[in-house]
Design a protein around this motif. Structure first.
Motif, mmCIF file in Angstrom:
data_model
loop_
_atom_site.group_PDB
_atom_site.id
_atom_site.type_symbol
_atom_site.label_atom_id
_atom_site.label_comp_id
_atom_site.label_asym_id
_atom_site.label_seq_id
_atom_site.Cartn_x
_atom_site.Cartn_y
_atom_site.Cartn_z
ATOM 1 N N UNK A 100 42.818 39.709 18.127
ATOM 2 C CA UNK A 100 41.612 40.078 17.378
ATOM 3 C C UNK A 100 40.744 41.031 18.190
ATOM 4 N N UNK A 101 40.552 40.705 19.478
ATOM 5 C CA UNK A 101 39.762 41.588 20.331
ATOM 6 C C UNK A 101 40.455 42.933 20.494
ATOM 7 N N UNK A 102 41.786 42.898 20.665
ATOM 8 C CA UNK A 102 42.546 44.140 20.779
ATOM 9 C C UNK A 102 42.393 44.991 19.524
ATOM 10 N N UNK A 103 42.298 44.360 18.371
ATOM 11 C CA UNK A 103 42.156 45.115 17.126
ATOM 12 C C UNK A 103 40.904 45.984 17.166
ATOM 13 N N UNK A 121 24.231 40.552 20.765
ATOM 14 C CA UNK A 121 25.207 39.475 20.752
ATOM 15 C C UNK A 121 24.568 38.100 20.753
ATOM 16 N N UNK A 122 23.497 37.942 21.540
ATOM 17 C CA UNK A 122 22.787 36.664 21.541
ATOM 18 C C UNK A 122 22.171 36.379 20.168
ATOM 19 N N UNK A 123 21.678 37.415 19.498
ATOM 20 C CA UNK A 123 21.144 37.222 18.151
ATOM 21 C C UNK A 123 22.236 36.798 17.169
ATOM 22 N N UNK A 124 23.468 37.276 17.416
ATOM 23 C CA UNK A 124 24.572 36.975 16.517
ATOM 24 C C UNK A 124 25.091 35.546 16.665
ATOM 25 N N UNK A 125 24.834 34.889 17.814
ATOM 26 C CA UNK A 125 25.364 33.537 18.027
ATOM 27 C C UNK A 125 24.832 32.552 16.983
ATOM 28 N N UNK A 126 23.510 32.444 16.766
ATOM 29 C CA UNK A 126 23.046 31.537 15.702
ATOM 30 C C UNK A 126 23.452 32.015 14.309
ATOM 31 N N UNK A 173 29.767 45.056 16.656
ATOM 32 C CA UNK A 173 28.986 43.822 16.572
ATOM 33 C C UNK A 173 29.824 42.621 17.002
ATOM 34 N N UNK A 174 31.115 42.623 16.605
ATOM 35 C CA UNK A 174 32.005 41.524 16.998
ATOM 36 C C UNK A 174 32.196 41.505 18.515
ATOM 37 N N UNK A 175 32.365 42.681 19.133
ATOM 38 C CA UNK A 175 32.521 42.736 20.582
ATOM 39 C C UNK A 175 31.269 42.221 21.289
ATOM 40 N N UNK A 176 30.091 42.616 20.802
ATOM 41 C CA UNK A 176 28.833 42.134 21.388
ATOM 42 C C UNK A 176 28.740 40.620 21.277
ATOM 43 N N UNK A 177 29.105 40.097 20.108
ATOM 44 C CA UNK A 177 29.042 38.653 19.898
ATOM 45 C C UNK A 177 29.984 37.920 20.839
ATOM 46 N N UNK A 178 31.243 38.382 20.927
ATOM 47 C CA UNK A 178 32.206 37.674 21.766
ATOM 48 C C UNK A 178 31.807 37.746 23.238
ATOM 49 N N UNK A 179 31.328 38.913 23.687
ATOM 50 C CA UNK A 179 30.882 39.022 25.067
ATOM 51 C C UNK A 179 29.678 38.151 25.349
ATOM 52 N N UNK A 180 28.707 38.146 24.443
ATOM 53 C CA UNK A 180 27.521 37.312 24.629
ATOM 54 C C UNK A 180 27.881 35.834 24.619
ATOM 55 N N UNK A 181 28.881 35.472 23.830
ATOM 56 C CA UNK A 181 29.322 34.076 23.798
ATOM 57 C C UNK A 181 29.869 33.647 25.155
ATOM 58 N N UNK A 182 30.577 34.543 25.850
ATOM 59 C CA UNK A 182 31.078 34.232 27.190
ATOM 60 C C UNK A 182 29.929 34.046 28.170
#
Length: 326
Positions: free
Chosen positions: A149-152, A300-305, A103-112
């Motif tokens: 953090x991403x590497x983790x 990821x887009x859902x996770x942004x808000x 979920x964190x990876x999806x969020x960070x990618x969607x944020x980019x």
């Protein structure tokens, strides 16, 4: 006395053979586990170079070194013991933890992606999450921290895949194999990243000092091509985070009885493989990555808000009641 000495030497020889066989088995299983984790390794290598973008040439290798050291600590100090403990005592917890990482990876990618599409809105979102960097040192620290953090997350996936491929029954052999895989993969990934980020400097040297026309032409090609290559690699890295995160979530849902997404991915991959049988393996993988990426991007887009209006305020409230470090 001579008979006893010969018997002792025979016992020693037997122990040496057993030890050699064990080392050979460890090396073989480490290689097998490393191959199994190759997909995540490629994702890791694609993601990392974007963290040195915008820094001067003299800071590129130190930043890569800091991230590599953080990756080693991630794998050996945190993930290796955690993987062994969870595999023996709490195997059911591995999948939920991996899904949180996905979920964190999806969020960070969607944020980019959000930043590329709506830069002003994305900057406002980022400002609500953390303070802006005040100088180059804090910016570097933030970049390194974000990379680690991403590497983790990616390292957790690598170590989990490697653990699943290990057939050794005892915990110590598993630990040794995981350590070998973790260190080896880190050296391969960040050694490759170091070569990538310094390729333009090597090209500049060749362009100026090459003894042949071909050498100077190769140098000029590297100088002109590396910025484009870095941009493409940044896009690949973002896509990798999204499709890996989406894949983790889809696989994890199966453990909770939700098999629909996984069946859709498998059916689409099989259809693609039959559509172009000459490259069936690649076509199936590409379709899997595409669907995982679409699902991961949507999540990821859902996770942004959610991150902006729920997680960040809650974290700030928790930090507000914790004692501050000097």
């Amino acid at each position: 006395m001579s008979v006893g000495l010969l018997a002792l030497l025979d016992d020693v020889a037997g122990l040496v053979k057993v030890a050699a066989a064990s080392l050979d088995d460890i090396a073989g299983q480490a290689a097998k586990a490393g191959v199994k984790a190759a997909g995540a390794v490629i994702d890791d290598a694609a993601v990392t170079p974007r963290y040195v973008d915008g820094f001067t040439a003299d800071r590129e290798l130190p930043i890569v070194g800091k991230i590599a050291w953080g990756s080693i600590k991630n794998k050996l100090i945190f993930l290796l013991p955690a993987a062994l403990i969870l595999s023996f005592f709490l195997p059911w917890a591995i999948t939920p933890l991996l899904m949180i990482g996905g979920a964190y990876l999806c969020y960070e990618g969607a944020e980019k992606v959000f930043h590329a599409l709506r830069p002003h809105d994305a900057e406002a979102h980022e400002a609500s999450l953390e303070p802006a960097a005040l100088n180059a040192v804090t910016l570097e620290e933030e970049k390194v921290s974000g990379a680690i953090k991403t590497d983790f997350i990616l390292s957790a996936e690598i170590m989990t895949i490697a653990l699943a491929a290990i057939e050794a029954p005892d915990i110590w052999t598993r630990a040794i194999i995981l350590a070998i895989v973790g260190i080896g993969i880190t050296l391969v990934v960040y050694g490759g990243v170091a070569l990538i980020v310094k390729a333009d400097d090597a090209g500049l040297w060749l362009a100026k000092n090459g003894r042949t026309h071909t050498g100077r032409a190769i140098g000029r090609g590297l100088v002109k091509g590396m910025p484009v290559f870095m941009q493409v690699l940044g896009v690949v890295g973002t896509a990798a985070m999204i499709w890996v995160g989406g894949g983790i979530l889809a696989h994890g849902l199966v453990s909770f009885g939700i098999t629909g997404p996984e069946h859709i991915v498998e059916a689409a991959a099989e259809w693609a493989a039959h559509l172009v049988p000459s490259i069936g393996g690649f076509a199936g993988w590409a379709m899997t990555a595409l669907i995982d990426g679409i699902g991961g991007l949507a999540f990821g887009f859902l996770m942004i808000p959610v991150a902006g209006y729920l997680i960040a305020p809650a974290w700030k409230a928790i930090k507000g009641v914790l004692p501050k470090r000097a």
